[in-house]
Design an enzyme around this catalytic site. Structure first.
Site, PDB file in Angstrom:
ATOM      1  N   ASP A  38       1.124  -1.536   0.215  1.00 15.88           N
ATOM      2  CA  ASP A  38      -0.027  -0.441  -0.015  1.00 15.88           C
ATOM      3  C   ASP A  38       0.341   1.517  -0.249  1.00 15.88           C
ATOM      4  O   ASP A  38       2.123   0.861  -0.027  1.00 15.88           O
ATOM      5  CB  ASP A  38      -1.014  -0.619   1.702  1.00 15.88           C
ATOM      6  CG  ASP A  38      -2.078   0.718   1.386  1.00 15.88           C
ATOM      7  OD1 ASP A  38      -2.408   2.065   0.524  1.00 15.88           O
ATOM      8  OD2 ASP A  38      -2.746   1.291   2.204  1.00 15.88           O
ATOM      9  N   GLU A  90       2.645   4.523  -4.360  1.00 11.29           N
ATOM     10  CA  GLU A  90       2.383   6.373  -4.975  1.00 11.29           C
ATOM     11  C   GLU A  90       4.300   6.869  -5.365  1.00 11.29           C
ATOM     12  O   GLU A  90       4.867   6.842  -5.949  1.00 11.29           O
ATOM     13  CB  GLU A  90       1.772   7.142  -4.716  1.00 11.29           C
ATOM     14  CG  GLU A  90      -0.096   6.454  -4.992  1.00 11.29           C
ATOM     15  CD  GLU A  90       0.006   5.585  -3.640  1.00 11.29           C
ATOM     16  OE1 GLU A  90       0.833   5.624  -2.706  1.00 11.29           O
ATOM     17  OE2 GLU A  90      -1.182   4.564  -3.660  1.00 11.29           O
ATOM     18  N   ASP A 131      -9.475   3.799  -1.553  1.00  8.40           N
ATOM     19  CA  ASP A 131     -10.516   4.632  -0.545  1.00  8.40           C
ATOM     20  C   ASP A 131     -11.544   4.714  -1.564  1.00  8.40           C
ATOM     21  O   ASP A 131     -11.614   6.333  -1.306  1.00  8.40           O
ATOM     22  CB  ASP A 131      -9.454   4.898   0.284  1.00  8.40           C
ATOM     23  CG  ASP A 131      -8.457   4.411   0.834  1.00  8.40           C
ATOM     24  OD1 ASP A 131      -8.051   3.877   0.710  1.00  8.40           O
ATOM     25  OD2 ASP A 131      -7.094   5.357   0.982  1.00  8.40           O
TER      26      ASP A 131
HETATM   27  C1  NOJ Z   1      -5.120   3.130   3.176  1.00 11.81           C
HETATM   28  C2  NOJ Z   1      -5.437   1.782   2.437  1.00 11.81           C
HETATM   29  O1  NOJ Z   1      -5.915   2.541   0.921  1.00 11.81           O
HETATM   30  C3  NOJ Z   1      -6.000   1.458   2.725  1.00 11.81           C
HETATM   31  O2  NOJ Z   1      -6.807   0.423   2.312  1.00 11.81           O
HETATM   32  C4  NOJ Z   1      -5.897   0.629   4.107  1.00 11.81           C
HETATM   33  O3  NOJ Z   1      -6.932   0.629   4.877  1.00 11.81           O
HETATM   34  C5  NOJ Z   1      -4.921   2.296   5.119  1.00 11.81           C
HETATM   35  N1  NOJ Z   1      -4.097   2.574   3.992  1.00 11.81           N
HETATM   36  C6  NOJ Z   1      -4.327   2.009   6.211  1.00 11.81           C
HETATM   37  O4  NOJ Z   1      -3.248   0.565   5.704  1.00 11.81           O
END
Ligand code: NOJ
Length: 977
Positions: free
Chosen positions: A554, A557, A631
């Site tokens: 995660d 970017e 998200d």
């Molecule tokens: C951002 C991610 O997009 C999300 O899915 C994740 O739960 C959080 N970071 C925490 O790691």
């Protein structure tokens, strides 16, 4: 039931008032626009758009780029030459080396560089250590094949002054017509122009120039001129740029590359993910319903992203397809720097006689990247499948995942203890809900130090893994690229001592903020980082993990909380001293790639297909794992938006895609959650996930009837896993999307080119139209052809091109089967997909209007790479009306491990054949004759029970062959005559 009492009514009133009151104070969930640049705030985008405007407004514009006719050479399928850019009034020129390479696949590749920078003959400002060349290594990361040069490409004998013509492609039917002055190229197929470069003259390569520093004028002296005053250009964003309090020092000055690319006669363009936008891309230069901003590609962690927007998101694939009736073409703009793309459409200047085939609209695009060389691939199709294939040959096909990876994943931020994980696992079992993988978000770590476990909450990860293993389930743990800056943490110590962190502009380790607070970032452009990264995942290094642990990447970017636009400064330095500016959009892929490599080498001798999910991606990420759309919000609009986003991923070469089921932020209503599961069952990557502040929402939580309905959706996914796995195999060998939009399946049906809310699964003929509206009890599904389509569950027939209404109360998933296909299934409900390994198959034969059908099935061990040595079964099933027989034919190859695998599978049989749209003449028939290759004489022709069910109203006739007992891996025939 009891009638409401006065007191209960009073309480309802109070409650309603309270909710209304609360909603006044619920902060509106909205992206913070001010954190992200508009084109106007991004110097090079603004400059190039302004340049385009000047040209459009001028009646006597001539592009300053001329191909020097004397410089042109053509050798071994490649044209080389020098473009001279005229700068300044004195007619000085800048030399830009050009190549146009013609590839065996029929793809043409155009590159343009800048000689002065190539030679390092420039001076960087601020004593920068950055490389002087334009970034030319994107292909090293993105391209894995397809570069064989065409032996047939040849210069045309017809010569026209000022142009060079090359014949290339299949049977020499393609032509590239290169106009020298001003420089432009037309790409033709079958004599018709499909794609034009620099037709509008927006081509721009900002050449290097020294900054004329303005000394303080001495008294009485004349003020010296600034560079821009000499050239008449706007210099304000050339030398540094400040945004949100961060200053980009731009040691190389302005260096953008831009080009207009036009698609004459093409009304639709698709691709260039990732955006929460329409699948058929919108215009971006204003006007009714259009955007005012270009589509942006600059991988970023966009908090609470908005829908119907060209704003950038987490990943970037600079690949666009243009489509019209009977033709699809594509361009792949291989550049990893920040990129903006304007799209406009205009009335076509094409020959009105060809209307009906060509659209009356031209689409014109303008591509603008901040730095790097120009490197563009031109794909001439002509079908969507050809485009997927040729693009896939270049950037790679989807990695064949393990079987579990395409089953259901249960995630949330966070399962808080190992006991919690085991409890959730038990509850799924208690409710008989299938799932394969449970996920751990960042809280499992000891203070956000990756590769560690919180000693209080996860004291016994081994035991947890062991429980999961009982049902052959897996665990995915998150590992992010930021490494906590703290004492007594071997990972950060090693990162720093080995010099593997990304550097700031001064060459020191770059420090920024993310989940752990102060952090450093591993630089996976460095091969030494990959070598080191691999050591961290070994079972004796990442203690508590085992063969059933997999990884989630995660924030790659990369997300940097205190950085410009929530990412790294552009003047940071990576391996080889490339500026972050040059490689930004590749960054996520390099990290994901390192994780993939690490998963391959966790234990000597243990080689299984890795599974790694990524949020950030680039062209080529499909070779590594899956992606999800980040998200999203627990809102109906986000459920709806997930479908075009996932379809777009598929046609852009990265089809292993999904969205957080249930929505990440917020609490979905039970109805929304249920509908989301019903839709998620058609995402190639199917995972429920939720933010840390949300209420628990595992499928067993909402209760009756929601839990049962969600369970049905999950079971449907599991039942169809053979069809999904076969679709993944097709993607991994041909590049075809796993879920496909209407235009892809029916490229000649111009009424369906904008349809983006229904999906076909692979080549199975299954067509799903998820319900994405609150309270809906029906959907309108679009059928493009004149085949019969049958309801998956009750065989109601829908015939005729156009829209059809399907009743869809909450418990109903609108899913049709297009006539002409054979769909493989496994019907026994199990707790996880691995437990289905030896289960028998059901074949659903869906007859087309002529009474024929065919389909394929691919099966391997779902785990290892043995399929590369022939350990798989690949069959074509065919029902032929003329011979009245259903046959199974081998379409697989053989390898060292074929025989052993077939032996292992010899007892796995087809236990049921269902024929939908069965001919009425079968009425009264009670048996069919089955024969199997290699069967004993006595069993060579066995009679098997057959039942026929007549049509009822709109419900088609159907028939069942009960347990023909034929092996799924063998040749056999069922005779219905
Ligand atoms: C951002 C991610 O997009 C999300 O899915 C994740 O739960 C959080 N970071 C925490 O790691």
């Amino acid at each position: 039931m009891h009638s409401p009492t006065a007191s209960s009514l009073r309480w309802t009133g109070v409650f309603l008032l309270f909710t209304a009151f609360c909603s006044l104070f619920t902060p509106a969930v909205m992206v913070k626009h001010e954190n992200f640049k508009t084109c106007d705030q991004s110097g090079f985008c603004k400059r190039n758009r302004a340049y385009a405007d000047t040209i459009t407004q001028s009646s006597h514009w001539k592009s300053p780029y001329d191909l020097d006719s004397k410089s042109i050479t053509f050798e071994n399928g490649q044209l080389s030459g020098t473009i001279l850019k005229t700068v300044g009034k004195a007619g000085e020129t800048v030399r830009l080396p050009l190549t146009v390479t013609f590839l065996e696949s029929g793809t043409a590749r155009v590159t343009l560089d800048e000689e002065k920078r190539q030679k390092g003959d420039i001076v960087l400002r601020h004593d920068s250590k950055a490389r002087k060349e334009r970034y030319n290594e994107a292909s090293k990361w993105a391209i894995v094949g397809g570069l064989k040069i065409s032996s047939g490409a040849a210069l045309s004998r017809e010569t026209e002054a000022g142009t060079t013509k090359v014949h290339y492609g299949p049977a020499g039917k393609y032509e590239a017509i290169i106009h020298h002055s001003p420089f432009s190229i037309k790409f033709k197929r079958d004599g018709e122009t499909q794609i034009k470069f620099n037709d509008r003259g927006f081509m721009n390569m900002e050449h290097w120039r020294p900054k004329i520093e303005k000394p303080e004028p001495k008294e009485g002296e004349e003020q010296p001129l600034e560079t821009a005053e000499v050239t008449g250009e706007d210099e304000s964003t050339w030398w540094d740029e400040t945004f949100g309090g961060n200053t980009d020092t731009k040691p190389r000055g302005p260096e953008s590359v831009a080009l207009d690319i036009s698609f004459p006669g093409y009304e639709h363009v698709y691709g260039i993910p990732e955006h929460a936008s329409k699948m058929s891309l919108k215009e971006t230069r204003g006007g009714d319903g259009n955007y005012n901003e270009p589509y942006r590609l600059y991988n970023a962690d966009v908090f609470e992203y908005e829908l119907d927007s060209p704003m950038t998101l987490y990943g970037a694939i600079p690949f666009m397809q243009a489509h019209r009736k009977g033709s699809t073409v594509g361009v792949f703009w291989l550049n990893a720097a920040e990129t903006w793309i304007d799209v406009v459409k205009s009335k076509s200047g094409s020959n009105p006689l060809s209307l009906g085939v060509k659209s009356a609209v031209d689409t014109q695009t303008h591509w603008i990247s901040e730095s790097g060389i120009l490197d563009i691939f031109v794909l001439l199709g002509p079908t969507p499948k050809d485009i997927s294939q040729t693009y896939g040959e270049l950037t790679g096909f989807t990695a064949m995942p393990q079987q579990f990876a395409i089953a259901y994943h249960q995630c949330r931020w966070n399962y808080v203890t190992d006991q919690d994980v085991m409890d959730v696992d038990r509850r799924f079992d208690k409710h008989k809900i299938p799932y394969d993988v449970i996920w751990l978000d960042i809280e499992y770590t000891d203070g956000k130090k990756y590769f560690t476990w919180d000693p209080l909450t996860f004291p016994d990860p081994k035991k947890m893994h062991k429980q999961l293993q009982k049902r052959e389930r897996k665990l995915v743990t998150i590992i992010d690229p930021h490494i906590k800056n703290t004492d007594k943490y071997n990972v950060v110590d090693e990162l720093k001592s080995k010099g593997l962190a990304v550097k700031n502009k001064d060459g020191n380790d770059y420090e920024g903020w993310c989940w752990p607070g102060s952090s450093y970032w591993v630089d996976c452009f460095n091969p030494a980082s990959i070598t080191w990264w691999k050591t961290l995942f070994k079972y004796d290094s990442f203690k508590g993990t085992g063969p059933n642990t997999f990884i989630w990447n995660d924030m790659n970017e990369p997300s940097v909380f205190n950085g410009p636009e929530t990412t790294m400064p552009k003047d940071n330095l990576h391996y080889g001293n490339w500026e972050h500016r040059d490689v930004h959009n590749l960054n996520g892929m390099t990290f994901h790639n390192a994780t993939y490599d690490a998963l391959l080498e966790r234990k000597k001798g243990e080689v299984r297909r890795p599974f790694a999910l990524t949020r950030s991606f680039f062209a080529g990420s499909q070779r590594i794992g899956a992606m999800w759309t980040g998200d999203n919000l627990a809102e109906w609009s986000h459920l709806a938006a997930s479908i075009p986003m996932i379809l777009n991923q598929g046609i852009s070469g990265f089809p292993f895609a999904g969205a957080d089921v249930g929505g990440f932020f917020g609490n979905p209503s039970k109805e929304l959650l249920t509908r989301w599961y019903q839709a998620g069952a058609f995402y190639p990557f199917f995972r429920g996930h939720a933010h840390i502040d949300t209420r628990r929402r595992e499928p067993y939580i909402p209760g009756s009837p929601y839990t049962e309905i969600i369970t049905q959706a999950l079971r449907l996914r599991y039942q169809l896993l053979p069809a999904w796995y076969t679709a993944f195999h097709e993607a991994s060998t041909t590049g075809a999307p796993i879920v496909r939009p209407n235009f892809y399946v029916h490229p000649g049906d111009d009424k369906g080119f904008e349809i983006e809310d229904q999906l076909y699964i692979g080549s199975t003929g299954l067509l799903a139209k998820p319900v994405v509206a609150e309270g809906a009890d029906s959907v309108s599904i679009y059928i493009a052809d004149d085949q019969p389509y049958y309801d998956y569950f009750d065989y109601t027939t829908y015939s005729g091109a156009g829209h059809h209404t399907i009743k869809a109360p909450l418990e109903k998933i609108p899913l049709l089967m297009q006539g002409g296909h054979i769909i493989p299934r496994r019907d026994r409900p199990r707790r996880s997909s691995s437990l289905m390994k030896w289960d028998p198959f059901t074949l659903v034969v869906v007859l087309d209007k002529a009474g024929n059908a065919e389909g394929t099935l691919y099966v391997d061990d779902g785990e290892t790479f043995d399929f590369e040595q022939g350990a798989y079964i690949h069959r074509r099933f065919q029902f032929d009306r003329a011979t009245k027989a259903l046959t199974s034919i081998n379409i697989g190859g053989t390898g060292a491990k074929t025989a052993a695998w077939h032996k292992t599978m010899s007892k796995v049989r087809v236990e049921k054949v269902v024929i939908v749209g069965a001919p009425g003449e079968w009425k009264g028939k009670t048996e069919v004759v089955v024969s199997e290759e290699g069967a004993k004489e006595s069993a060579r022709k066995k009679k098997v029970e057959f039942t026929f069910h007549s049509a009822q109203g709109k419900k088609a006739a159907w028939a069942v062959v009960r347990d023909p007992k034929v092996a799924v891996g063998k040749g056999w025939k069922i005779d219905f005559s």
